[in-house]
Design a protein around this motif. Sequence first.
Motif, short mmCIF file in Angstrom:
data_model
loop_
_atom_site.label_atom_id
_atom_site.label_comp_id
_atom_site.label_asym_id
_atom_site.label_seq_id
_atom_site.Cartn_x
_atom_site.Cartn_y
_atom_site.Cartn_z
N ALA A 267 -1.83 2.24 4.02
CA ALA A 267 -2.14 0.81 3.96
C ALA A 267 -3.66 0.61 3.90
O ALA A 267 -4.18 -0.18 3.12
N GLU A 268 -4.36 1.38 4.73
CA GLU A 268 -5.83 1.26 4.73
C GLU A 268 -6.41 1.66 3.37
O GLU A 268 -7.29 0.99 2.83
N LEU A 271 -5.76 -1.20 0.96
CA LEU A 271 -6.61 -2.36 1.27
C LEU A 271 -8.06 -2.12 0.82
O LEU A 271 -8.70 -3.01 0.25
N ARG A 272 -8.53 -0.92 1.05
CA ARG A 272 -9.92 -0.63 0.65
C ARG A 272 -10.05 -0.60 -0.86
O ARG A 272 -11.05 -1.05 -1.41
N CYS A 300 0.18 -5.05 3.01
CA CYS A 300 -1.21 -5.18 2.56
C CYS A 300 -1.51 -6.63 2.16
O CYS A 300 -2.57 -7.16 2.48
N TYR A 304 -4.49 -8.60 3.87
CA TYR A 304 -5.74 -8.68 3.10
C TYR A 304 -6.37 -10.07 3.26
O TYR A 304 -5.76 -11.07 2.91
N GLN A 305 -7.54 -10.09 3.79
CA GLN A 305 -8.26 -11.36 4.05
C GLN A 305 -7.33 -12.40 4.68
O GLN A 305 -7.27 -13.55 4.27
#
Length: 549
Positions: A267-268, A271-272, A300, A304-305
């Motif tokens: 997931a990280e 997201l990145r 995600c 995300y934001q």
Amino acid sequence: VAGVSTERRGGNEPGRAARRRKLVFVGFMGAGKSRAARRAAERLGGEALDTDKLLEAELGEPIASFFDREGEAAFREREEALVLSALERSSPVLALGGGALVSERVRERLEPHLCVYVDVDADLAWERSQDSDRPLARDRDAFVRLHAERRPLYESVAQAALPARPEGVEESALEAAITFADARAPASVRMIWASASGGGYPVYSGPGALDAVGALWPVRGRCFTVADETVHALHGERLERTLAAGPGAAATITVAPGERQKSLAEAERVLRALARAGMERSDALVALGGGVLGDLAGLCAALYQRGVPVVHVPTSIVAQVDSAYGGKTGVDLPEGKNYVGAFHQPAAVFTDPLLLSTLPVEELRAGYGEVLKTALIAGGPLLERVRALEPIERALELVPDRLGEVIEGCLRAKIAVVAEDERDRGVRASLNLGHTFAHALETATEYSAYRHGEAVAIGLVVALSMSERKLGLNDSVREEVVALLRENGLPTTFSGASTEELLTVAARDKKRRGGASNFVLLRSPGDVATECDVSEQELSAVIEEVRER
Ligand SMILES: NC(=O)c1ccc[n+]([C@@H]2O[C@H](COP(=O)([O-])OP(=O)(O)OC[C@H]3O[C@@H](n4cnc5c(N)ncnc54)[C@H](O)[C@@H]3O)[C@@H](O)[C@H]2O)c1
């Protein structure tokens, strides 16, 4: 909103106005068709015709008195003539009487128009109809039987289905039906509205749904694709082509296949990658893949934001019948499956059964586990259809239409349950039939011995066996389920985990729910009991019974 017009017809053709593509509301009595039709007509800037009202005016008496004196056949004849002539008028919207679709001529003449089924349950329909002087609403049992009888008729004719609610059809659902009529998706694609807090979303289901993503794109902003690597290699181009007709594809991030990718680390990484690709809060994410990808990409999108819209394009059976709907997203921890997640409802789902043609046979079979689970929970006609289906890999080849119908039946059942209990506090738990054991088995075997659908198959056998002990379920149900699972190449016994391990994981799962009992059992097909208390001894006995010898 502009009027809904057919492209096929020339502008100078006489009677063009009379032949514009109309929105035609159909459904059982008491569904609220007339009200929905009036609201749609207001949006389209025209008049809504109500055929029951027109008929009463023409008969010069209430429908009930004509019906009682002349009989149903005479009434249907008059109704047919009136509906056919109403379809020639220029009004953009019609509401048809509950029985009008019984006429084959009416059904034929509806073909160029968009039929919108207002789907009402029998209880609400009865509540609204019982004191209304409707001739077919005098006896509750007959009314409920007629309601069940008519449903397949409405479902077969309508290209859009919107749930009736006590306060009327949702505004956003009406809006989506109007957009759908305008977008001219292929006739094989239907729109089914899924209710949810925060507005609900359309599910576009049927062969060719994938190619309609661009035209029916539901949100503003750019589109970022997160796709299962294998699926992207097979179907990514088709997705990109349709996106080009809509929001375009800003960037694509692929994820290696497999349950092990349902992790915080992955997931990280996603997201990145989204951040590096410049995704903003006003953009949206499209998730292309099976249940693993959908759960991961959905999470995600939720994170995300602090949340961007997600559009699901499910590509496996598990995802098409189950995981793409209802907003549960998440990843696993070594300590437990789906231990980290969020509720994040999709902005739309595009379910195209043609995508299944590339699914490996083992995955098709695994999907059958979720299909049978859903059918056991729903009972009734869906279970009948699943019983009558060929083994899944042959069904895909020989009767793709019937398989498509089963998938649609399952997704309708799922979204109906979720609509009642989005946050999983009651009836939604019924969807976990077979899952308490399935999750324990998946966790105890480190997500590598069984596919999710295979674990669900074994979990179903455990749940049915337990249901016999605790609720007196007839053992013929389990016997039939075992036979169906075997025919579909699915395991009905397990190996590779000790009873102690399984009990430990199941106990942890129970603790996570605040000690609440979490076993879902079956009294009979279609009649599910949630929150059943099962002791360790009882579970251990059934586990031993289902262990491979
Ligand atoms: N969120 C929910 O409500 C919910 C419900 C049920 C299941 N799930 C989750 O779903 C997951 C299982 O989903 P799954 O069975 O789809 O597994 P999956 O996503 O791993 O897909 C199975 C395999 O099929 C491949 N594949 C998918 N579509 C394909 C296609 N059209 N052509 C060729 N290959 C294709 C994938 O690459 C993968 O290798 C589990 O993690 C489970 O927990 C979630």
